[in-house]
Design a protein around this motif. Structure first.
Motif, PDB file in Angstrom:
ATOM      1  N   ALA A  15     -10.204  97.895   7.419  1.00 61.98           N
ATOM      2  CA  ALA A  15      -9.953  99.209   8.009  1.00 61.98           C
ATOM      3  C   ALA A  15      -8.754  99.173   8.950  1.00 61.98           C
ATOM      4  O   ALA A  15      -7.889 100.065   8.921  1.00 61.98           O
ATOM      5  CB  ALA A  15     -11.200  99.703   8.753  1.00 61.98           C
ATOM      6  N   LEU A  16      -8.670  98.132   9.788  1.00 62.15           N
ATOM      7  CA  LEU A  16      -7.541  98.002  10.707  1.00 62.15           C
ATOM      8  C   LEU A  16      -6.239  97.737   9.946  1.00 62.15           C
ATOM      9  O   LEU A  16      -5.205  98.348  10.247  1.00 62.15           O
ATOM     10  CB  LEU A  16      -7.807  96.877  11.709  1.00 62.15           C
ATOM     11  CG  LEU A  16      -8.916  97.147  12.736  1.00 62.15           C
ATOM     12  CD1 LEU A  16      -9.201  95.887  13.535  1.00 62.15           C
ATOM     13  CD2 LEU A  16      -8.537  98.292  13.664  1.00 62.15           C
ATOM     14  N   ILE A  17      -6.289  96.840   8.986  1.00 62.93           N
ATOM     15  CA  ILE A  17      -5.093  96.554   8.184  1.00 62.93           C
ATOM     16  C   ILE A  17      -4.611  97.817   7.483  1.00 62.93           C
ATOM     17  O   ILE A  17      -3.417  98.157   7.526  1.00 62.93           O
ATOM     18  CB  ILE A  17      -5.390  95.443   7.160  1.00 62.93           C
ATOM     19  CG1 ILE A  17      -5.593  94.103   7.874  1.00 62.93           C
ATOM     20  CG2 ILE A  17      -4.265  95.332   6.131  1.00 62.93           C
ATOM     21  CD1 ILE A  17      -6.153  93.008   6.986  1.00 62.93           C
ATOM     22  N   HIS A  18      -5.517  98.511   6.833  1.00 62.53           N
ATOM     23  CA  HIS A  18      -5.179  99.751   6.125  1.00 62.53           C
ATOM     24  C   HIS A  18      -4.530 100.757   7.074  1.00 62.53           C
ATOM     25  O   HIS A  18      -3.466 101.312   6.783  1.00 62.53           O
ATOM     26  CB  HIS A  18      -6.449 100.343   5.509  1.00 62.53           C
ATOM     27  CG  HIS A  18      -6.210 101.534   4.632  1.00 62.53           C
ATOM     28  ND1 HIS A  18      -7.176 102.038   3.796  1.00 62.53           N
ATOM     29  CD2 HIS A  18      -5.131 102.341   4.472  1.00 62.53           C
ATOM     30  CE1 HIS A  18      -6.690 103.089   3.146  1.00 62.53           C
ATOM     31  NE2 HIS A  18      -5.456 103.288   3.552  1.00 62.53           N
ATOM     32  N   GLY A  19      -5.191 100.966   8.233  1.00 66.67           N
ATOM     33  CA  GLY A  19      -4.671 101.935   9.193  1.00 66.67           C
ATOM     34  C   GLY A  19      -3.309 101.562   9.733  1.00 66.67           C
ATOM     35  O   GLY A  19      -2.396 102.392   9.803  1.00 66.67           O
ATOM     36  N   VAL A  21      -1.005  99.471   8.445  1.00 66.44           N
ATOM     37  CA  VAL A  21       0.038  99.488   7.417  1.00 66.44           C
ATOM     38  C   VAL A  21       0.370 100.925   7.026  1.00 66.44           C
ATOM     39  O   VAL A  21       1.547 101.292   6.913  1.00 66.44           O
ATOM     40  CB  VAL A  21      -0.404  98.660   6.188  1.00 66.44           C
ATOM     41  CG1 VAL A  21       0.583  98.834   5.044  1.00 66.44           C
ATOM     42  CG2 VAL A  21      -0.530  97.177   6.563  1.00 66.44           C
ATOM     43  N   GLU A  22      -0.674 101.738   6.839  1.00 63.86           N
ATOM     44  CA  GLU A  22      -0.467 103.129   6.424  1.00 63.86           C
ATOM     45  C   GLU A  22       0.300 103.915   7.478  1.00 63.86           C
ATOM     46  O   GLU A  22       1.190 104.717   7.159  1.00 63.86           O
ATOM     47  CB  GLU A  22      -1.825 103.792   6.167  1.00 63.86           C
ATOM     48  CG  GLU A  22      -1.758 105.195   5.602  1.00 63.86           C
ATOM     49  CD  GLU A  22      -1.381 105.241   4.133  1.00 63.86           C
ATOM     50  OE1 GLU A  22      -0.985 106.320   3.666  1.00 63.86           O
ATOM     51  OE2 GLU A  22      -1.478 104.190   3.452  1.00 63.86           O
ATOM     52  N   GLU A  23      -0.042 103.691   8.755  1.00 70.56           N
ATOM     53  CA  GLU A  23       0.600 104.422   9.854  1.00 70.56           C
ATOM     54  C   GLU A  23       1.877 103.735  10.333  1.00 70.56           C
ATOM     55  O   GLU A  23       2.497 104.190  11.296  1.00 70.56           O
ATOM     56  CB  GLU A  23      -0.383 104.558  11.033  1.00 70.56           C
ATOM     57  CG  GLU A  23      -1.656 105.333  10.717  1.00 70.56           C
ATOM     58  CD  GLU A  23      -1.390 106.776  10.373  1.00 70.56           C
ATOM     59  OE1 GLU A  23      -0.469 107.362  10.978  1.00 70.56           O
ATOM     60  OE2 GLU A  23      -2.096 107.325   9.504  1.00 70.56           O
ATOM     61  N   GLU A  24       2.251 102.644   9.688  1.00 71.26           N
ATOM     62  CA  GLU A  24       3.463 101.880  10.017  1.00 71.26           C
ATOM     63  C   GLU A  24       3.451 101.389  11.466  1.00 71.26           C
ATOM     64  O   GLU A  24       4.466 101.370  12.156  1.00 71.26           O
ATOM     65  CB  GLU A  24       4.714 102.722   9.741  1.00 71.26           C
ATOM     66  CG  GLU A  24       4.847 103.126   8.266  1.00 71.26           C
ATOM     67  CD  GLU A  24       6.111 103.920   7.978  1.00 71.26           C
ATOM     68  OE1 GLU A  24       6.783 104.350   8.937  1.00 71.26           O
ATOM     69  OE2 GLU A  24       6.438 104.090   6.798  1.00 71.26           O
ATOM     70  N   PRO A  27       4.111  96.085  10.421  1.00 67.03           N
ATOM     71  CA  PRO A  27       4.532  95.809   9.038  1.00 67.03           C
ATOM     72  C   PRO A  27       3.597  94.806   8.373  1.00 67.03           C
ATOM     73  O   PRO A  27       3.132  93.857   9.021  1.00 67.03           O
ATOM     74  CB  PRO A  27       5.931  95.232   9.203  1.00 67.03           C
ATOM     75  CG  PRO A  27       6.379  95.653  10.563  1.00 67.03           C
ATOM     76  CD  PRO A  27       5.145  95.730  11.409  1.00 67.03           C
ATOM     77  N   ALA A  28       3.344  95.007   7.102  1.00 69.76           N
ATOM     78  CA  ALA A  28       2.417  94.126   6.385  1.00 69.76           C
ATOM     79  C   ALA A  28       2.852  92.668   6.427  1.00 69.76           C
ATOM     80  O   ALA A  28       2.005  91.762   6.472  1.00 69.76           O
ATOM     81  CB  ALA A  28       2.287  94.598   4.936  1.00 69.76           C
ATOM     82  N   HIS A  29       4.156  92.414   6.447  1.00 70.45           N
ATOM     83  CA  HIS A  29       4.618  91.020   6.415  1.00 70.45           C
ATOM     84  C   HIS A  29       4.317  90.272   7.711  1.00 70.45           C
ATOM     85  O   HIS A  29       4.436  89.048   7.764  1.00 70.45           O
ATOM     86  CB  HIS A  29       6.117  90.947   6.090  1.00 70.45           C
ATOM     87  CG  HIS A  29       7.009  91.445   7.190  1.00 70.45           C
ATOM     88  ND1 HIS A  29       7.466  92.748   7.255  1.00 70.45           N
ATOM     89  CD2 HIS A  29       7.521  90.812   8.273  1.00 70.45           C
ATOM     90  CE1 HIS A  29       8.232  92.886   8.324  1.00 70.45           C
ATOM     91  NE2 HIS A  29       8.279  91.725   8.960  1.00 70.45           N
ATOM     92  N   GLN A  30       3.927  91.007   8.771  1.00 71.96           N
ATOM     93  CA  GLN A  30       3.559  90.357  10.025  1.00 71.96           C
ATOM     94  C   GLN A  30       2.059  90.089  10.124  1.00 71.96           C
ATOM     95  O   GLN A  30       1.601  89.484  11.098  1.00 71.96           O
ATOM     96  CB  GLN A  30       3.992  91.220  11.218  1.00 71.96           C
ATOM     97  CG  GLN A  30       5.498  91.310  11.393  1.00 71.96           C
ATOM     98  CD  GLN A  30       5.902  92.152  12.583  1.00 71.96           C
ATOM     99  OE1 GLN A  30       6.986  92.720  12.613  1.00 71.96           O
ATOM    100  NE2 GLN A  30       5.038  92.259  13.585  1.00 71.96           N
ATOM    101  N   LEU A  31       1.295  90.531   9.133  1.00 70.37           N
ATOM    102  CA  LEU A  31      -0.150  90.366   9.140  1.00 70.37           C
ATOM    103  C   LEU A  31      -0.573  89.214   8.237  1.00 70.37           C
ATOM    104  O   LEU A  31      -0.096  89.089   7.109  1.00 70.37           O
ATOM    105  CB  LEU A  31      -0.831  91.666   8.681  1.00 70.37           C
ATOM    106  CG  LEU A  31      -0.599  92.891   9.559  1.00 70.37           C
ATOM    107  CD1 LEU A  31      -1.208  94.128   8.910  1.00 70.37           C
ATOM    108  CD2 LEU A  31      -1.191  92.679  10.952  1.00 70.37           C
TER     109      LEU A  31
END
Length: 268
Positions: A15-19, A21-24, A27-31
Motif C-alpha cells: 500500500a505504501l509503495i503503491h501510494g 510511486v503513484e503520487e511520485e 521514485p521506484a528506483h529508490q525503493l
C-alpha cells in the motif's frame, strides 16, 4: 532520502509503495524490498511497481531509511537478521502493529525511530495515519516523514501510547467497513438484488456519507437524525440496531483490537 528498504512485503508495504510511486513521492528506483523467504512476492512487487529486490544483506548498509513492515511475530527474527548490517545513522520507520519504539531500540540499537500506523487506503492516497517519534528524530527528519505520509492521506502526531487506539480505529478501520459491506451484500441478495447493484449503491452511500461529514461540519448524530423520520423506515432500522446491541458490538470490536495491540507490545 536516497534509498529506502522495506523489510517485509505484505499488504501494508505494498500500500505504501503503491501510494508513493503513484503520487511520485519516492521514485521506484529508490525503493528496495526484502522478506524472509517469499521470492515470488518480491518479484511481483518489482514487476508491478519497478522497485528493487535486496539481493544481499550487506546492501542494507547503504540504506538511508529502513521501514519495518513484517508481521509482529516475525519482528525478533528480522532484527536478528538485519541488525549487524545497519549503519548507526540509518533511521527506522515502523508500521508493525503493537511493537513499541523501546522494543525497536533494544533490537536495532539507538537511532532515529518513528512508529506510524497507516491503513491500506494509502494505496489510493487516502490513508489515515497516526505517528510517534523517539527523541533522536530531528525536526528535519520529522518534517520529511510527515511530508511522505501526507502525500498518501492524513497523518496526526500522537503520544506513542495512543497508537494502540489508532491501530484499533483507523488502522483496522477499513476491514470493519469491508465487513459491513459484506453484510449489506448478503442482505441485498436475500431481497433479490445482484451483488453488483448492492455494491454500487452502498459504496456510493459510504462515500457520500463521508463527504457529507467533511463538507457540512455537522455532528454524526445531527446528520443521522436528519435522515431518521419519526415512524419511518430509517427509524425502524435504527431501532433494530439498538435492539441488537449495535453500539456495544462496535465498542467491543475497537476495545478488543486495542487490547490486542497492547498484547503485541508485550510480546504476547
Amino acid at each position: 532520502m536516497q534509498k529506502i528498504l522495506f523489510v517485509g512485503a505484505g499488504s501494508m508495504a505494498e500500500a505504501l509503495i503503491h501510494g508513493w510511486v503513484e503520487e511520485e513521492v519516492v521514485p521506484a528506483h529508490q525503493l528496495y524490498v526484502t522478506n524472509r523467504s517469499n521470492n515470488e512476492r518480491l518479484e511481483y512487487l518489482q514487476n508491478q511497481y519497478g522497485v528493487n529486490i535486496l539481493k544481499e544483506h550487506n546492501e542494507i548498509y547503504n540504506m538511508d531509511l529502513i521501514i519495518l513492515a513484517m508481521k509482529p511475530k516475525d519482528v525478533k527474527a528480522a532484527f536478528d537478521t538485519i541488525k549487524s548490517f545497519i549503519k548507526p545513522e540509518t533511521a527506522i520507520l515502523s508500521v508493525v502493529a503493537g511493537i513499541a519504539i523501546e522494543t525497536i531500540e533494544q533490537g536495532l540499537g539507538s537511532r532515529p525511530i518513528a512508529r506510524v500506523m497507516p491503513n491500506t487506503s494509502a494505496a489510493i492516497g487516502m490513508s489515515a495515519s497516526g505517528i510517534s517519534f523517539n527523541e533522536q528524530v530531528t525536526q528535519e527528519l520529522k518534517t520529511l516523514y510527515l511530508q511522505m505520509l501526507e502525500a498518501i492521506g492524513i497523518v496526526i502526531e500522537v503520544d506513542e501510547d495512543k497508537l494502540h487506539a489508532i491501530t484499533a480505529l483507523s488502522g483496522s478501520g477499513p476491514a470493519y467497513l469491508y465487513y459491513l459491506l459484506e453484510a449489506w451484500e448478503s442482505v441485498g441478495l436475500e431481497f433479490g438484488l445482484s451483488k453488483e447493484v448492492v455494491r454500487k449503491l452502498m459504496v456510493q452511500t459510504i462515500a457520500g456519507s463521508a463527504a457529507m461529514l467533511q463538507s457540512v461540519k455537522e455532528e454524526p448524530d445531527v446528520l443521522r437524525k436528519k435522515v431518521t423520520s419519526p415512524g419511518g423506515t430509517t427509524e425502524a432500522g435504527i431501532r433494530a440496531l439498538e435492539n441488537n446491541h449495535f453500539t456495544e458490538a462496535i465498542s467491543a470490536c475497537i476495545k478488543s483490537a486495542e487490547a490486542r495491540s497492547r498484547e503485541l507490545a508485550k510480546g504476547e
